[in-house]
Design a protein around this motif. Structure first.
Motif, PDB file in Angstrom:
ATOM      1  N   ILE A   1       1.718   6.790  -6.786  1.00 53.00           N
ATOM      2  CA  ILE A   1       0.656   7.754  -7.105  1.00 53.00           C
ATOM      3  C   ILE A   1       1.159   9.178  -6.883  1.00 53.00           C
ATOM      4  O   ILE A   1       0.922  10.076  -7.697  1.00 53.00           O
ATOM      5  N   ILE A   2       1.872   9.391  -5.776  1.00 59.89           N
ATOM      6  CA  ILE A   2       2.405  10.728  -5.489  1.00 59.89           C
ATOM      7  C   ILE A   2       3.394  11.150  -6.573  1.00 59.89           C
ATOM      8  O   ILE A   2       3.362  12.291  -7.054  1.00 59.89           O
ATOM      9  N   LYS A   3       4.265  10.244  -6.990  1.00 64.01           N
ATOM     10  CA  LYS A   3       5.227  10.550  -8.058  1.00 64.01           C
ATOM     11  C   LYS A   3       4.504  10.892  -9.349  1.00 64.01           C
ATOM     12  O   LYS A   3       4.874  11.830 -10.068  1.00 64.01           O
ATOM     13  N   MET A   4       3.448  10.111  -9.663  1.00 66.12           N
ATOM     14  CA  MET A   4       2.690  10.376 -10.886  1.00 66.12           C
ATOM     15  C   MET A   4       2.026  11.752 -10.823  1.00 66.12           C
ATOM     16  O   MET A   4       2.015  12.515 -11.798  1.00 66.12           O
TER      17      MET A   4
ATOM     18  N   GLU B   1       0.835  -1.207   0.000  1.00 61.97           N
ATOM     19  CA  GLU B   1       0.000   0.000   0.000  1.00 61.97           C
ATOM     20  C   GLU B   1       0.869   1.257   0.000  1.00 61.97           C
ATOM     21  O   GLU B   1       0.606   2.199  -0.743  1.00 61.97           O
ATOM     22  N   ILE B   2       1.911   1.259   0.804  1.00 58.17           N
ATOM     23  CA  ILE B   2       2.827   2.408   0.848  1.00 58.17           C
ATOM     24  C   ILE B   2       3.514   2.588  -0.501  1.00 58.17           C
ATOM     25  O   ILE B   2       3.643   3.707  -1.014  1.00 58.17           O
TER      26      ILE B   2
ATOM     27  N   MET C   1       2.681  14.995 -13.222  1.00 58.09           N
ATOM     28  CA  MET C   1       1.595  15.645 -13.957  1.00 58.09           C
ATOM     29  C   MET C   1       1.585  17.151 -13.698  1.00 58.09           C
ATOM     30  O   MET C   1       1.191  17.930 -14.549  1.00 58.09           O
ATOM     31  N   GLU C   2       2.001  17.575 -12.505  1.00 58.81           N
ATOM     32  CA  GLU C   2       2.004  18.997 -12.172  1.00 58.81           C
ATOM     33  C   GLU C   2       3.126  19.723 -12.908  1.00 58.81           C
ATOM     34  O   GLU C   2       3.020  20.924 -13.153  1.00 58.81           O
ATOM     35  N   LYS C   3       4.163  19.061 -13.269  1.00 59.96           N
ATOM     36  CA  LYS C   3       5.293  19.699 -13.946  1.00 59.96           C
ATOM     37  C   LYS C   3       5.040  19.958 -15.373  1.00 59.96           C
ATOM     38  O   LYS C   3       4.383  19.962 -16.174  1.00 59.96           O
TER      39      LYS C   3
END
Length: 136
Positions: A127-130, A120-121, A134-136
């Motif tokens: 997910i956080i990396k993705m 899960e971690i 996406m924000e960049k």
């Protein structure tokens, strides 16, 4: 080849002759069959002695019958106690085996829970990396 015997079968194989005999005696004396057979024999004994035309081998108050019962009780009680003591010992061993099995299962469940938490971690990290990409 896999040993398919359960705990009870394995334990029964380890019993000595005396223990098996004590169990058999306790099982037979603690049954309705024994009570019924003994009742029939007592009624026959008393009836034949009461109505005997030629010879009474055990006249009223049936002292020989009382002696037979006393002898039966003198042997039956310790044999039944041996069986009960062995049963108590068996129950303790069985409880210890159950405890050990439960302990092993608990450890396996805890290990699986840790692995699931790690997965899960790891998923959350991905997910956080993705999201960051996406924000960049």
């Amino acid at each position: 080849m896999i040993n398919r015997k359960n705990w009870h079968e394995k334990h029964h194989e380890t019993l000595e002759f005396g223990n098996r005999l004590a169990d058999a005696v306790a099982n037979s004396m603690g049954s309705w069959r024994f009570i019924i057979i003994q009742t029939v024999l007592v009624v026959l004994w008393m009836g034949l002695n009461t109505m005997a035309l030629i010879q009474h081998w055990d006249v009223y108050p049936f002292i020989l019958l009382n002696l037979v019962f006393s002898t039966q009780a003198a042997y039956a009680a310790p044999i039944i106690m041996m069986s009960q003591n062995r049963q108590n010992q068996r129950d303790r061993v069985h409880a210890q085996a159950d405890y050990q099995t439960n302990l092993e299962a608990k450890l396996e469940i805890e290990e699986l829970a840790t692995k699931l938490n790690n997965i899960e971690i790891h998923k959350l990290d991905k997910i956080i990396k993705m999201l960051e990409q996406m924000e960049k």
